[in-house]
Design an enzyme around this catalytic site. Structure first.
Site, short mmCIF file in Angstrom:
data_model
loop_
_atom_site.label_atom_id
_atom_site.label_comp_id
_atom_site.label_asym_id
_atom_site.label_seq_id
_atom_site.Cartn_x
_atom_site.Cartn_y
_atom_site.Cartn_z
N ASP A 284 0.86 -1.18 0.00
CA ASP A 284 0.00 0.00 0.00
C ASP A 284 0.89 1.23 0.00
O ASP A 284 2.09 1.16 0.29
CB ASP A 284 -0.91 0.01 1.24
CG ASP A 284 -2.15 0.88 1.06
OD1 ASP A 284 -3.23 0.30 0.87
OD2 ASP A 284 -2.03 2.11 1.09
N SER B 244 -18.86 -0.08 -12.13
CA SER B 244 -18.62 1.04 -13.04
C SER B 244 -17.86 0.61 -14.28
O SER B 244 -17.79 1.37 -15.25
CB SER B 244 -17.85 2.15 -12.32
OG SER B 244 -18.64 2.74 -11.32
N LYS C 202 -11.82 0.40 -15.33
CA LYS C 202 -12.43 -0.81 -14.77
C LYS C 202 -13.00 -1.70 -15.86
O LYS C 202 -12.97 -2.94 -15.73
CB LYS C 202 -13.52 -0.42 -13.76
CG LYS C 202 -12.96 0.23 -12.49
CD LYS C 202 -11.98 -0.69 -11.75
CE LYS C 202 -11.55 -0.08 -10.43
NZ LYS C 202 -10.64 -0.97 -9.66
N TYR D 58 -12.36 6.34 -14.66
CA TYR D 58 -12.63 5.19 -13.81
C TYR D 58 -13.41 4.12 -14.55
O TYR D 58 -13.06 2.93 -14.51
CB TYR D 58 -13.40 5.65 -12.58
CG TYR D 58 -13.57 4.59 -11.51
CD1 TYR D 58 -12.49 4.17 -10.76
CD2 TYR D 58 -14.82 4.04 -11.24
CE1 TYR D 58 -12.64 3.21 -9.76
CE2 TYR D 58 -14.99 3.09 -10.25
CZ TYR D 58 -13.89 2.67 -9.52
OH TYR D 58 -14.06 1.71 -8.54
#
Length: 262
Positions: free
Chosen positions: A36, A139, A154, A150
């Site tokens: 992360d 999405s 995706k 986005y």
């Protein structure tokens, strides 16, 4: 334990869905490399879960940083059975308003990093007959107002998952995606109450998902219970994608009737 002896790399592991997945894997007996950008949150995660978790701070917007994370996980863990491509960021702009630099950053994290991590992990996953699970989004299954980058990233991710699944099925590697709907995560937390209410009103179950509910499906896909399941995108969305988007006529009539009588 379901994941006893399994070795996993989880990106975006320090919060939200990634944190919930990491917890599930560790509780199931896996050893996990948690990657992360948030060093402080990773330290908190490691303190919570103990020696079964190792951590790596990485900015997946930098393509040169992705492959080293995979190799570091393989070296630290002694192999790799599970790759969870979970890291992602959002964006809100129409194409004519979208800065190309923002487009590139969304693509770099939400799509390019998945390709690069999967590409680097595949030789080891082939050896160990492992699994890849990617966090996509509903999405990526249809269009949303002003989600230009986005939506595109995706949708590309779902296509990539299907292609990897077909290409590497005969090598014993399964590749699947989970597409969450509206989920209570740090990404959605800053939204105003009215915005959250509007999203929830669009969900037939009339509530947001908890990260743990998404994580359960991801963990299932990573497990041997899903041994004949590959190339799939599972929408975990409280029924959102089952709905045409048309209004509830009876509820609308009730509201209109109430308005007329007032």
């Amino acid at each position: 334990m379901e994941f006893a002896g399994k070795l996993a790399l989880v990106t975006g592991a320090a919060s939200g869905i990634g944190l919930a997945v990491t917890r599930l894997l560790v509780r199931g007996g896996a050893r996990v490399m948690a990657a992360d950008l948030e060093a402080g949150k990773l330290a908190t995660l490691a303190a919570e879960l103990g020696p079964a978790v190792q951590t790596c701070v990485v900015d997946l917007a930098d393509p040169a940083a992705v492959e080293p994370v995979v190799h570091a996980a393989i070296a630290a863990l002694g192999g790799l059975d599970i790759l969870i491509n979970n890291a992602g960021i959002g964006s809100l702009a129409r194409a004519t308003e979208l800065d190309p630099a923002e487009w590139r950053k969304v693509m770099a994290i939400d799509l390019d990093a998945v390709f690069l991590a999967s590409r680097a992990a595949l030789p080891t996953l082939i050896e160990r007959r492992g699994a890849i699970v990617c966090t996509a989004s509903i999405s990526g299954m249809a269009g949303d107002y002003r989600f230009t980058a986005y939506n595109a990233a995706k949708a590309g991710l779902i296509g990539l998952v299907r292609n990897l699944a077909v290409d590497y099925a005969a090598d014993g590697v399964r590749v699947n995606a989970v597409s969450p709907g509206y989920t209570r995560t740090p990404l959605t937390a800053p939204s105003r109450p009215e915005v959250k209410a509007a999203f929830i009103d669009a969900v037939p179950m009339r509530r947001a998902a908890e990260p743990e509910e998404i994580a359960e499906v991801i963990a299932f896909l990573a497990s041997d219970r899903a041994s004949y399941l590959t190339g799939q995108n599972i929408a975990v969305d409280g029924g959102m994608t089952a709905h045409t988007g048309q209004p509830d006529v009876f509820a609308l009539r009730a509201r209109l009737g109430a308005s007329a009588s007032s």
